[in-house]
Design an enzyme around this catalytic site. Structure first.
Site, PDB file in Angstrom:
ATOM      1  N   ARG A 172      -0.034  -5.062  -7.617  1.00 42.98           N
ATOM      2  CA  ARG A 172      -0.939  -6.015  -6.969  1.00 42.98           C
ATOM      3  C   ARG A 172      -1.135  -7.217  -7.892  1.00 42.98           C
ATOM      4  O   ARG A 172      -1.802  -7.134  -8.916  1.00 42.98           O
ATOM      5  CB  ARG A 172      -2.309  -5.364  -6.698  1.00 42.98           C
ATOM      6  CG  ARG A 172      -2.248  -4.193  -5.724  1.00 42.98           C
ATOM      7  CD  ARG A 172      -1.961  -4.672  -4.309  1.00 42.98           C
ATOM      8  NE  ARG A 172      -2.025  -3.566  -3.348  1.00 42.98           N
ATOM      9  CZ  ARG A 172      -0.984  -2.836  -2.976  1.00 42.98           C
ATOM     10  NH1 ARG A 172       0.217  -3.078  -3.483  1.00 42.98           N
ATOM     11  NH2 ARG A 172      -1.130  -1.873  -2.077  1.00 42.98           N
ATOM     12  N   GLU A 247      11.494  -3.641   6.864  1.00 47.62           N
ATOM     13  CA  GLU A 247      12.156  -4.851   7.335  1.00 47.62           C
ATOM     14  C   GLU A 247      11.178  -5.565   8.262  1.00 47.62           C
ATOM     15  O   GLU A 247      10.897  -5.100   9.360  1.00 47.62           O
ATOM     16  CB  GLU A 247      13.449  -4.495   8.058  1.00 47.62           C
ATOM     17  CG  GLU A 247      14.444  -3.763   7.151  1.00 47.62           C
ATOM     18  CD  GLU A 247      15.586  -3.138   7.919  1.00 47.62           C
ATOM     19  OE1 GLU A 247      16.460  -3.893   8.408  1.00 47.62           O
ATOM     20  OE2 GLU A 247      15.617  -1.902   8.037  1.00 47.62           O
ATOM     21  N   ASP A 286       0.502   4.529   1.594  1.00 52.37           N
ATOM     22  CA  ASP A 286      -0.259   5.711   1.187  1.00 52.37           C
ATOM     23  C   ASP A 286       0.027   6.885   2.118  1.00 52.37           C
ATOM     24  O   ASP A 286       0.120   8.036   1.676  1.00 52.37           O
ATOM     25  CB  ASP A 286      -1.757   5.410   1.191  1.00 52.37           C
ATOM     26  CG  ASP A 286      -2.098   4.183   0.365  1.00 52.37           C
ATOM     27  OD1 ASP A 286      -1.496   4.000  -0.704  1.00 52.37           O
ATOM     28  OD2 ASP A 286      -2.959   3.396   0.807  1.00 52.37           O
ATOM     29  N   ASP A 322      -7.919   2.477   7.087  1.00 54.59           N
ATOM     30  CA  ASP A 322      -7.045   2.881   5.987  1.00 54.59           C
ATOM     31  C   ASP A 322      -6.493   4.295   6.144  1.00 54.59           C
ATOM     32  O   ASP A 322      -5.386   4.590   5.729  1.00 54.59           O
ATOM     33  CB  ASP A 322      -7.824   2.827   4.661  1.00 54.59           C
ATOM     34  CG  ASP A 322      -7.743   1.474   3.987  1.00 54.59           C
ATOM     35  OD1 ASP A 322      -7.362   1.428   2.812  1.00 54.59           O
ATOM     36  OD2 ASP A 322      -8.076   0.466   4.625  1.00 54.59           O
TER      37      ASP A 322
END
Length: 345
Positions: A172, A247, A286, A322
């Site tokens: 990051r 992609e 994740d 998330d």
């Protein structure tokens, strides 16, 4: 009833604030509040697959900190190893992209309880008792210099206890420089068994990149990624290297697949490719990590393992928030070839 595998993940749990739908930050007059963070997302996936998932972090004792803890407990994550204290829950703001407009993330996590935590907040000998796996990411050591030292201590302790270690490189650039990342991650990765990366991470962190590949045009060269995995394995001795292959057609449509490279036999396997219409891509990597850890703990061969991990992640792209809120059966159905999306009655 068979005893569940204890899996430990370590990182920061943040408050996620996002406008409704595809509203831009400057348009929004209200923000929806949920919780998430790389390693917490993995813990939720593993709990959903039936593991004894333990999440380790530090959160304030006030109500926002408690709400964050509750968001994990709701899905069966063990929160006994969460240290309480400090003043701030880290925040990130998310603006979802659409078509040719990319998503944007703004962090407000400086001086969070987690970033300011100390080595004394974590008793790794107790945390790793009976553990079968440990997972963290490159985001955790990026949060603060102290956290880089704590992450290194954690992976060392995991190895002392004979616990396999996986790490998602997850670079990051809003948190640290490439030079800082390379210095810290080069030490941490000495203690890692399974390395997870995407098409950019290996280049950004270690200067290793695939030949004849342009991630912005969506052109991927499989032979190049085999070479990246081999170079990572040669440098750190990883047992396995997983590379996700995204992609990007546009912000709403991606093609999604992955490769798993066995460091011992130097053999790669590639998954099938999914054409994704994206609802929410945050946590996509994740969910891949959670699926891969589950598959490896179950003893799947490499081909079955990578198919499971990619299917799990493909499903996450259809879920708001998330956390990847899918069951083992749902992932197995997709990995087995049922991608029709037909109504189940």
């Amino acid at each position: 009833m068979a005893k569940k595998d204890k899996v430990v993940t370590f990182g920061e749990l943040m408050l996620r604030l996002a406008p409704e739908g595809y509203y831009r930050f400057v348009q929004a007059d209200k923000l929806g509040a949920t919780y998430g963070g790389g390693e917490a997302n993995v813990a939720v996936s593993l709990a959903n697959y039936g593991h004894d998932a333990h999440f380790v972090t530090k959160l304030p004792e006030h109500e926002i900190g408690q709400a964050a803890v509750n968001s994990l407990r709701k899905y069966g994550v063990n929160v006994d190893d969460i240290t309480r204290g400090g003043d701030r829950v880290g925040i990130y703001f998310l603006e979802k992209g659409a078509s040719q407009r990319p998503s944007k993330v703004i962090y407000d996590r400086a001086d969070s309880a987690f970033a300011k935590s100390s080595k004394e907040d974590y008793n790794w000998d107790e945390i790793f008792e009976d553990a079968k796996w440990f997972h963290t990411t490159g985001i955790t050591p990026a949060v603060s210099p102290e956290m880089a030292e704590i992450t290194l201590e954690a992976v060392k302790k995991a190895k002392e206890h004979g616990v396999p270690v996986s790490i998602d490189l997850n670079y990051r650039n809003k948190l640290w420089s490439k030079e800082e990342a390379r210095k810290a991650m080069s030490e941490i990765c000495k203690y890692v068994d399974v390395c997870i990366a995407n098409e950019e991470d290996a280049k950004d962190v270690f200067g290793i990149e695939a030949a004849n590949t342009d991630i912005t045009s969506g052109e991927l060269n499989h032979e190049g990624y085999i070479d990246v995995a081999k170079k990572l394995k040669d440098q750190f001795g990883f047992d396995k290297v997983a590379i996700t292959l995204r992609e990007s057609i546009n912000a709403n449509r991606n093609l999604w697949s992955a490769m798993l490279y066995d460091g011992k036999t130097e053999t790669p396997v590639f998954s099938k490719k999914y054409d994704l219409n994206i609802v929410d891509r945050v946590g996509g990597g994740d969910s891949f990590g959670g699926g891969l850890i589950h598959a490896l703990l179950k003893g799947y061969d490499d081909q079955k393992a990578i198919e499971y991990a990619v299917a799990a992640s493909a499903l996450k792209h259809s879920i708001e928030g998330d956390y990847n809120l899918v069951s083992e059966a749902e992932v197995e159905k997709l990995a087995g070839g049922d991608a029709s999306g037909r109504v189940q009655r």
